[in-house]
Write an enzyme that holds these catalytic residues in place. Structure first.
Site, PDB file in Angstrom:
ATOM      1  N   GLY A 192      45.456  93.201  61.032  1.00 20.45           N
ATOM      2  CA  GLY A 192      46.525  92.540  60.305  1.00 20.45           C
ATOM      3  C   GLY A 192      47.685  92.039  61.133  1.00 20.45           C
ATOM      4  O   GLY A 192      48.331  91.060  60.776  1.00 20.45           O
ATOM      5  N   GLU A 211      53.078  96.285  63.860  1.00 19.81           N
ATOM      6  CA  GLU A 211      52.383  96.434  62.578  1.00 19.81           C
ATOM      7  C   GLU A 211      52.593  95.204  61.713  1.00 19.81           C
ATOM      8  O   GLU A 211      53.643  94.561  61.789  1.00 19.81           O
ATOM      9  CB  GLU A 211      52.949  97.638  61.816  1.00 19.81           C
ATOM     10  CG  GLU A 211      52.245  98.940  62.086  1.00 19.81           C
ATOM     11  CD  GLU A 211      51.008  99.113  61.224  1.00 19.81           C
ATOM     12  OE1 GLU A 211      50.379  98.108  60.846  1.00 19.81           O
ATOM     13  OE2 GLU A 211      50.660 100.262  60.949  1.00 19.81           O
ATOM     14  N   ASP A 212      51.619  94.911  60.857  1.00 18.01           N
ATOM     15  CA  ASP A 212      51.819  93.853  59.875  1.00 18.01           C
ATOM     16  C   ASP A 212      52.715  94.342  58.750  1.00 18.01           C
ATOM     17  O   ASP A 212      53.633  93.662  58.327  1.00 18.01           O
ATOM     18  CB  ASP A 212      50.486  93.314  59.342  1.00 18.01           C
ATOM     19  CG  ASP A 212      49.578  94.377  58.727  1.00 18.01           C
ATOM     20  OD1 ASP A 212      49.851  95.591  58.858  1.00 18.01           O
ATOM     21  OD2 ASP A 212      48.562  93.985  58.121  1.00 18.01           O
ATOM     22  N   ASP A 225      53.843 100.618  54.814  1.00 23.65           N
ATOM     23  CA  ASP A 225      53.789 100.860  53.380  1.00 23.65           C
ATOM     24  C   ASP A 225      54.085 102.343  53.142  1.00 23.65           C
ATOM     25  O   ASP A 225      55.237 102.758  53.137  1.00 23.65           O
ATOM     26  CB  ASP A 225      52.392 100.439  52.902  1.00 23.65           C
ATOM     27  CG  ASP A 225      52.223 100.385  51.404  1.00 23.65           C
ATOM     28  OD1 ASP A 225      52.964 101.068  50.692  1.00 23.65           O
ATOM     29  OD2 ASP A 225      51.316  99.681  50.944  1.00 23.65           O
ATOM     30  N   LYS A 230      57.824  98.141  53.325  1.00 19.36           N
ATOM     31  CA  LYS A 230      57.883  98.477  51.897  1.00 19.36           C
ATOM     32  C   LYS A 230      58.424  99.902  51.738  1.00 19.36           C
ATOM     33  O   LYS A 230      57.678 100.830  51.436  1.00 19.36           O
ATOM     34  CB  LYS A 230      56.485  98.412  51.268  1.00 19.36           C
ATOM     35  CG  LYS A 230      56.002  97.056  50.895  1.00 19.36           C
ATOM     36  CD  LYS A 230      54.715  97.202  50.087  1.00 19.36           C
ATOM     37  CE  LYS A 230      54.138  95.869  49.708  1.00 19.36           C
ATOM     38  NZ  LYS A 230      52.875  96.038  48.961  1.00 19.36           N
ATOM     39  N   PHE A 257      51.229  93.094  46.030  1.00 17.78           N
ATOM     40  CA  PHE A 257      50.134  93.016  46.988  1.00 17.78           C
ATOM     41  C   PHE A 257      50.195  91.646  47.645  1.00 17.78           C
ATOM     42  O   PHE A 257      49.982  90.627  46.990  1.00 17.78           O
ATOM     43  CB  PHE A 257      48.775  93.257  46.333  1.00 17.78           C
ATOM     44  CG  PHE A 257      47.696  93.415  47.352  1.00 17.78           C
ATOM     45  CD1 PHE A 257      47.599  94.579  48.099  1.00 17.78           C
ATOM     46  CD2 PHE A 257      46.822  92.376  47.628  1.00 17.78           C
ATOM     47  CE1 PHE A 257      46.621  94.717  49.086  1.00 17.78           C
ATOM     48  CE2 PHE A 257      45.852  92.509  48.608  1.00 17.78           C
ATOM     49  CZ  PHE A 257      45.754  93.683  49.333  1.00 17.78           C
ATOM     50  N   VAL A 258      50.538  91.638  48.929  1.00 12.70           N
ATOM     51  CA  VAL A 258      50.772  90.379  49.646  1.00 12.70           C
ATOM     52  C   VAL A 258      49.681  90.111  50.671  1.00 12.70           C
ATOM     53  O   VAL A 258      49.056  91.037  51.203  1.00 12.70           O
ATOM     54  CB  VAL A 258      52.158  90.366  50.329  1.00 12.70           C
ATOM     55  CG1 VAL A 258      53.275  90.429  49.291  1.00 12.70           C
ATOM     56  CG2 VAL A 258      52.304  91.497  51.333  1.00 12.70           C
ATOM     57  N   ASP A 295      45.420  90.672  54.743  1.00  8.64           N
ATOM     58  CA  ASP A 295      44.232  90.255  54.008  1.00  8.64           C
ATOM     59  C   ASP A 295      44.021  91.032  52.723  1.00  8.64           C
ATOM     60  O   ASP A 295      44.660  92.049  52.470  1.00  8.64           O
ATOM     61  CB  ASP A 295      42.996  90.461  54.886  1.00  8.64           C
ATOM     62  CG  ASP A 295      42.613  91.940  54.990  1.00  8.64           C
ATOM     63  OD1 ASP A 295      41.450  92.270  54.679  1.00  8.64           O
ATOM     64  OD2 ASP A 295      43.453  92.776  55.381  1.00  8.64           O
ATOM     65  N   ARG A 338      43.899  85.966  55.690  1.00  8.49           N
ATOM     66  CA  ARG A 338      44.653  86.194  56.922  1.00  8.49           C
ATOM     67  C   ARG A 338      45.199  84.892  57.502  1.00  8.49           C
ATOM     68  O   ARG A 338      46.224  84.883  58.165  1.00  8.49           O
ATOM     69  CB  ARG A 338      43.780  86.860  57.986  1.00  8.49           C
ATOM     70  CG  ARG A 338      43.364  88.277  57.675  1.00  8.49           C
ATOM     71  CD  ARG A 338      42.669  88.897  58.891  1.00  8.49           C
ATOM     72  NE  ARG A 338      41.965  90.106  58.567  1.00  8.49           N
ATOM     73  CZ  ARG A 338      42.527  91.310  58.442  1.00  8.49           C
ATOM     74  NH1 ARG A 338      43.824  91.454  58.594  1.00  8.49           N
ATOM     75  NH2 ARG A 338      41.797  92.359  58.163  1.00  8.49           N
TER      76      ARG A 338
END
Length: 192
Positions: free
Chosen positions: A48, A103-104, A107, A135, A161-162, A168, A174
């Protein structure tokens, strides 16, 4: 075949907003790490973070080394399973080095916490985290940075949810140049 754009409910951040924010983060990281005697190691969390890592690395005005690590916690679902496992290791030696874990999205905090512990076990002297999206409303694990590490956040993400910009659902989306909210019908009842 329908365009991927038709699967998006709303765009949260445009390509121009992304470019501007990544440039700002890179400037901040460059200033913070300019005192290091050895180049920092940027460790991207595959898959990601690959676009964020590439853009961030291009904008950092210091020598850097780059590596990837793979930690899996989502599978093909939309919720972290809470027990990430490292499935692909580093090739660079991080002992005695400052690592910027890229990191992407952070969470629950489980994956980043596990990766910081792992990098510490490999001898990293300090670990910073640069996450494109954060988040905090979903945080279950309060991770601790290592040494003089700092937390760099691109954007605080609402609890949607993005997808896009490397992120992805079931290995799709992606390649979208923006961050968008995936329409629930794309992940609740059917495969993408």
């Amino acid at each position: 075949m329908k365009s991927l754009d038709s699967h998006i409910e709303t765009v949260l951040w445009t390509p121009d907003q992304i470019t501007s924010r990544v440039s700002d983060l890179a400037a901040e990281i460059s200033a913070d790490l300019s005192h290091l005697s050895d180049p920092p190691i940027l460790v991207g969390v595959a898959t990601g973070a690959f676009l964020f890592l590439a853009d961030l690395a291009r904008h950092i005005r210091l020598p850097v080394s780059v590596d990837f690590i793979r930690a899996e916690s989502y599978g093909s679902g939309t919720e972290s399973n809470g027990t990430p496992k490292i499935s692909s290791d580093l090739k660079l030696d991080v002992a005695g080095r400052h690592v910027v874990l890229v990191e992407d999205i952070v969470d629950t905090g489980s994956t980043v916490s596990r990766l910081i512990e792992y990098l510490e076990s490999k001898g990293a002297s300090s670990v910073s985290v640069a996450t494109f999206l954060d988040k905090p409303s979903r945080r279950k694990v309060q991770f601790k940075l290592l040494g003089k590490g700092k937390f760099y956040r691109g954007f605080e993400c609402p609890d949607y949810f993005v997808v896009g910009y490397g992120m992805d659902f079931a290995e799709l989306y992606r390649n979208l140049p923006y961050i968008g909210v995936l329409k629930p019908e794309q992940y609740k009842c059917q495969s993408p």
